[in-house]
Design a protein around this motif. Structure first.
Motif, PDB file in Angstrom:
ATOM      1  N   GLY A   1       0.814  -1.242  -0.013  1.00 16.31           N
ATOM      2  CA  GLY A   1       0.144  -0.073   0.026  1.00 16.31           C
ATOM      3  C   GLY A   1       0.838   1.532   0.039  1.00 16.31           C
ATOM      4  N   ILE A   2       1.750   1.004   0.478  1.00 12.21           N
ATOM      5  CA  ILE A   2       2.834   2.452   0.858  1.00 12.21           C
ATOM      6  C   ILE A   2       3.545   2.725  -0.578  1.00 12.21           C
ATOM      7  CG2 ILE A   2       5.019   3.218   1.857  1.00 12.21           C
ATOM      8  CD1 ILE A   2       3.901   1.545   4.527  1.00 12.21           C
ATOM      9  N   ILE A   3       3.833   1.762  -1.353  1.00 11.70           N
ATOM     10  CA  ILE A   3       4.703   1.909  -2.567  1.00 11.70           C
ATOM     11  C   ILE A   3       3.829   1.926  -3.753  1.00 11.70           C
ATOM     12  CG2 ILE A   3       6.657   0.973  -1.411  1.00 11.70           C
ATOM     13  CD1 ILE A   3       6.312  -1.391  -3.274  1.00 11.70           C
ATOM     14  N   ARG A   4       2.401   1.686  -3.536  1.00 11.24           N
ATOM     15  CA  ARG A   4       1.605   1.356  -5.029  1.00 11.24           C
ATOM     16  C   ARG A   4       1.658   2.477  -5.675  1.00 11.24           C
ATOM     17  NH1 ARG A   4      -1.618  -2.237  -4.939  1.00 11.24           N
ATOM     18  NH2 ARG A   4      -2.187  -2.107  -2.666  1.00 11.24           N
ATOM     19  N   ARG A   5       1.837   3.903  -5.379  1.00 10.17           N
ATOM     20  CA  ARG A   5       1.927   5.061  -6.389  1.00 10.17           C
ATOM     21  C   ARG A   5       3.127   5.189  -7.164  1.00 10.17           C
ATOM     22  NH1 ARG A   5      -0.374  10.684  -3.225  1.00 10.17           N
ATOM     23  NH2 ARG A   5      -2.193   9.701  -2.341  1.00 10.17           N
ATOM     24  N   ILE A   6       4.274   4.560  -6.522  1.00 11.58           N
ATOM     25  CA  ILE A   6       5.399   4.841  -7.367  1.00 11.58           C
ATOM     26  C   ILE A   6       6.001   3.307  -7.913  1.00 11.58           C
ATOM     27  CG2 ILE A   6       6.488   6.509  -5.787  1.00 11.58           C
ATOM     28  CD1 ILE A   6       8.204   4.396  -4.564  1.00 11.58           C
ATOM     29  N   ASP A   7       5.153   2.346  -7.621  1.00 13.22           N
ATOM     30  CA  ASP A   7       5.628   0.939  -8.280  1.00 13.22           C
ATOM     31  C   ASP A   7       4.368   0.045  -8.223  1.00 13.22           C
ATOM     32  OD1 ASP A   7       6.938  -1.160  -9.328  1.00 13.22           O
ATOM     33  OD2 ASP A   7       8.740  -0.923  -8.543  1.00 13.22           O
ATOM     34  N   PRO A   8       3.365   0.157  -9.014  1.00 10.25           N
ATOM     35  CA  PRO A   8       2.265  -0.710  -8.812  1.00 10.25           C
ATOM     36  C   PRO A   8       2.379  -1.941  -9.170  1.00 10.25           C
ATOM     37  CG  PRO A   8       2.124   0.778 -10.792  1.00 10.25           C
ATOM     38  CD  PRO A   8       3.130   1.259  -9.848  1.00 10.25           C
ATOM     39  N   GLU A   9       3.552  -2.443 -10.077  1.00 12.45           N
ATOM     40  CA  GLU A   9       3.891  -3.973 -10.341  1.00 12.45           C
ATOM     41  C   GLU A   9       4.573  -4.461  -9.085  1.00 12.45           C
ATOM     42  OE1 GLU A   9       3.324  -5.836 -12.893  1.00 12.45           O
ATOM     43  OE2 GLU A   9       1.795  -4.317 -13.298  1.00 12.45           O
ATOM     44  N   MET A  10       5.347  -3.687  -8.117  1.00 11.88           N
ATOM     45  CA  MET A  10       5.934  -4.331  -6.978  1.00 11.88           C
ATOM     46  C   MET A  10       4.953  -4.416  -6.146  1.00 11.88           C
ATOM     47  SD  MET A  10       9.040  -5.368  -5.768  1.00 11.88           S
ATOM     48  CE  MET A  10       8.395  -6.795  -4.781  1.00 11.88           C
ATOM     49  N   ALA A  11       4.101  -3.537  -5.992  1.00 11.13           N
ATOM     50  CA  ALA A  11       3.040  -3.502  -5.008  1.00 11.13           C
ATOM     51  C   ALA A  11       2.129  -4.908  -5.094  1.00 11.13           C
ATOM     52  CB  ALA A  11       2.146  -2.307  -5.113  1.00 11.13           C
ATOM     53  N   LYS A  12       1.682  -5.230  -6.334  1.00 11.79           N
ATOM     54  CA  LYS A  12       1.131  -6.442  -6.863  1.00 11.79           C
ATOM     55  C   LYS A  12       1.905  -7.731  -6.333  1.00 11.79           C
ATOM     56  CE  LYS A  12      -0.966  -6.191 -10.556  1.00 11.79           C
ATOM     57  NZ  LYS A  12      -1.219  -6.263 -12.251  1.00 11.79           N
ATOM     58  N   THR A  13       3.151  -7.655  -6.653  1.00 11.05           N
ATOM     59  CA  THR A  13       3.902  -8.842  -6.263  1.00 11.05           C
ATOM     60  C   THR A  13       4.006  -8.996  -4.749  1.00 11.05           C
ATOM     61  OG1 THR A  13       5.408  -8.320  -8.189  1.00 11.05           O
ATOM     62  CG2 THR A  13       6.431  -9.489  -6.234  1.00 11.05           C
ATOM     63  N   LEU A  14       4.165  -7.909  -4.006  1.00 13.36           N
ATOM     64  CA  LEU A  14       4.154  -8.188  -2.610  1.00 13.36           C
ATOM     65  C   LEU A  14       2.568  -8.834  -2.252  1.00 13.36           C
ATOM     66  CD1 LEU A  14       5.932  -4.829  -1.364  1.00 13.36           C
ATOM     67  CD2 LEU A  14       6.664  -7.109  -1.454  1.00 13.36           C
ATOM     68  N   GLU A  15       1.525  -8.303  -2.768  1.00 11.92           N
ATOM     69  CA  GLU A  15       0.243  -8.590  -2.564  1.00 11.92           C
ATOM     70  C   GLU A  15       0.082 -10.022  -2.488  1.00 11.92           C
ATOM     71  OE1 GLU A  15      -2.267  -4.432  -2.654  1.00 11.92           O
ATOM     72  OE2 GLU A  15      -1.914  -5.727  -4.505  1.00 11.92           O
ATOM     73  N   SER A  16       0.735 -10.437  -3.375  1.00  8.33           N
ATOM     74  CA  SER A  16       0.794 -12.118  -3.966  1.00  8.33           C
ATOM     75  C   SER A  16       1.394 -12.849  -2.811  1.00  8.33           C
ATOM     76  CB  SER A  16       1.431 -12.162  -5.296  1.00  8.33           C
ATOM     77  OG  SER A  16       2.928 -12.254  -5.201  1.00  8.33           O
ATOM     78  N   ILE A  17       2.250 -12.653  -1.893  1.00  8.23           N
ATOM     79  CA  ILE A  17       2.629 -13.239  -1.070  1.00  8.23           C
ATOM     80  C   ILE A  17       1.817 -13.766   0.010  1.00  8.23           C
ATOM     81  CG2 ILE A  17       4.512 -13.282   1.241  1.00  8.23           C
ATOM     82  CD1 ILE A  17       6.079 -11.273  -0.434  1.00  8.23           C
ATOM     83  N   TYR A  18       1.716 -15.088   0.169  1.00 11.29           N
ATOM     84  CA  TYR A  18       0.575 -15.669   0.952  1.00 11.29           C
ATOM     85  C   TYR A  18       0.988 -15.718   2.363  1.00 11.29           C
ATOM     86  CZ  TYR A  18      -2.556 -19.266   2.677  1.00 11.29           C
ATOM     87  OH  TYR A  18      -3.754 -19.929   3.301  1.00 11.29           O
TER      88      TYR A  18
END
Length: 487
Positions: free
Chosen positions: A308-325
């Protein structure tokens, strides 16, 4: 396994020691490092940076520091809502405790903790710790034991493997079912068929990749340690007289006003200034939004919060982090009179293999490990439910969890009557799973830090989930940041 990790919160009304720190927003300045998250990773990074003369501010959205470490004391019972203990896997731990002045509060587990059990056929079988006990154990058949002897003659893998595939190939299916499967449940609350051996257990993976096998690798390491004079002592299990939360509370007290509680970091934005970027860190506290400028930012929270903190600057990395179970886990702490327990409490506790088809992952005999965990004449048992194996069970209501655990303890340990004390802690997101393909996640984290110089990620989804892993990662990162600021 030393216990479970999670993100618990002290319930209202508990008499746990609380950190009475407020913190204050620092003025902007060159060289200021903002640390997001006051779990053990963030606190240790901030502590060592401050020790090295750096200007630091730590933001924590909760009312207490500690992240996974929460200790609750009630009427003579001591409950660990997060890790119940930790292994002394790095000398940095002793160094840290000495610097904080809490070395005399560290306590080691009772010698009985070396005895651990696995459930098989409804009976608790001791894990063999010597060659003779390996021969006599009933955990594996004769064929299963002979299969282990083939391990030195098994070649290296040619592709990425799960923990289950790796262990089955090298040691056979019985060793997977009645050793590694319950062990993985105890460490990760995970499924060995889904975890990557390289990412989740890098030391085990390295024995094959470096030495060609597990037994061969262990003999080689033993020889190296003997030559170097390091010895082959085992890592010791420890806690503190007041519980595991002693550590984060001590770190928080030393950080003082550099720690800001009840403060949420909403996002970070890099802006070019001179040779390196300056980050605008937007925070929210007391219902109002503010911002500061920092030369570096350490993101030390769980993956979904960092996303959530980095979504504005790197949405792809944010998506990768959200995929961690992070599977849900519940811990059910039950207190009994000692005469209600129909078997000796002569060890750490027991783990439950998946093939046994039970509704719990395992139980720690908490009052055996360390003194002061239960009133006189009583015993405390901490049982874990859910995880990647049975996530739906962790979401049962309190009465359902209590009944489920009590039924299992009556069957396995001959517990009688009703508990005299009960506390339930639950986490919707407990422990990050280092699943197959996790190397791509780690590579993405490296690319993020390369693309956004001055932004660093230090959390238990990178570098290991254990307390010692987090401490070692924090030390390493503090060295990197000092060099970065100086350069």
């Amino acid at each position: 396994p030393a216990g479970f990790s999670g993100i618990p919160l002290n319930p209202p009304g508990s008499d746990s020691d609380r950190f009475e720190g407020g913190g204050e927003l620092p003025g902007d300045g060159t060289g200021l490092i903002a640390v997001v998250g006051a779990g053990i990773s963030g606190l240790c990074t901030a502590w060592w940076l401050k020790q090295k003369g750096m200007k630091v501010v730590v933001f924590e959205r909760n009312a207490e520091p500690g992240g996974t470490m929460r200790t609750i004391r009630e009427a003579g019972w001591l409950t660990e809502a997060g890790p119940n203990s930790a292994l002394e896997t790095t000398p940095l731990l002793g160094q840290l405790f000495d610097e904080l002045g809490i070395l005399d509060q560290r306590i080691y587990a009772d010698d009985a903790a070396s005895r651990r059990y696995i459930l098989k056929g409804g009976l608790l079988q001791a894990i063999p710790m010597t060659p003779s006990s390996l021969i006599s154990t009933r955990l594996w058949s004769l064929g299963g034991k002979l299969r282990i002897l083939k391990e030195p003659f098994i070649g290296r893998a040619s592709k990425e493997e799960s923990v289950a595939d790796f262990v089955t190939r090298r040691l056979g299916p019985e060793f997977l079912d009645y050793a590694i499967n319950p062990f993985v449940a105890g460490v990760y609350a995970g499924d060995p068929r889904k975890l990557s051996i390289r990412a989740a257990f890098p030391k085990m993976y390295a024995l094959e990749s470096t030495y060609g096998g597990l037994i061969r690798g262990m003999f080689a390491l033993r020889k190296k340690r003997k030559i170097s004079g390091m010895g082959i002592g085992k890592s010791r299990l420890f806690s503190f007289t007041g519980g595991m939360q002693n550590l984060p509370l001590s770190l928080a007290a030393e950080l003082g006003k550099s720690l800001m509680l009840n403060t949420t970091v909403e996002h970070i934005i890099p802006m070019r200034a001179g040779r390196g970027p300056v980050y605008t860190v937007s925070i929210r506290r007391n219902g109002t939004s503010e911002s500061i400028q920092a030369s570096a930012v350490v993101l030390a929270g769980p993956a979904h919060a960092t996303a959530g903190i980095i979504r504005r600057i790197d949405p792809e990395m944010a998506k990768t982090l959200e995929s961690i179970y992070y599977p849900p886990v519940a811990s059910v702490y039950l207190g009994f009179k000692t005469d209600q327990i129909g078997r000796p409490l002569d060890g750490f506790g027991f783990l439950v293999p998946e093939v046994e088809r039970r509704r719990i992952l395992g139980t720690i005999w908490s009052s055996v490990l360390f003194p002061g965990r239960a009133p006189e004449g009583c015993a405390a048992l901490t049982t874990f439910v859910g995880g990647a194996r049975q996530p739906e069970l962790a979401l049962l209501d309190d009465d359902g969890l209590r009944r489920t655990v009590l039924e299992e303890l009556r069957s396995i340990m001959n517990v009688t009557g009703e508990p005299v004390f009960c506390r339930i802690n639950r986490w919707e997101r407990a422990i990050p799973q280092y699943t197959m393909g996790y190397q791509s996640v780690l590579q993405a984290l490296d690319r993020f830090e390369q693309n956004f110089r001055g932004a660093f990620i230090c959390s238990n989804f990178r570098g290991g989930i254990a307390v010692g892993d987090c401490v070692a990662s924090a030390w390493k990162l503090s060295e990197i940041i000092v060099r970065y600021i100086a350069g």
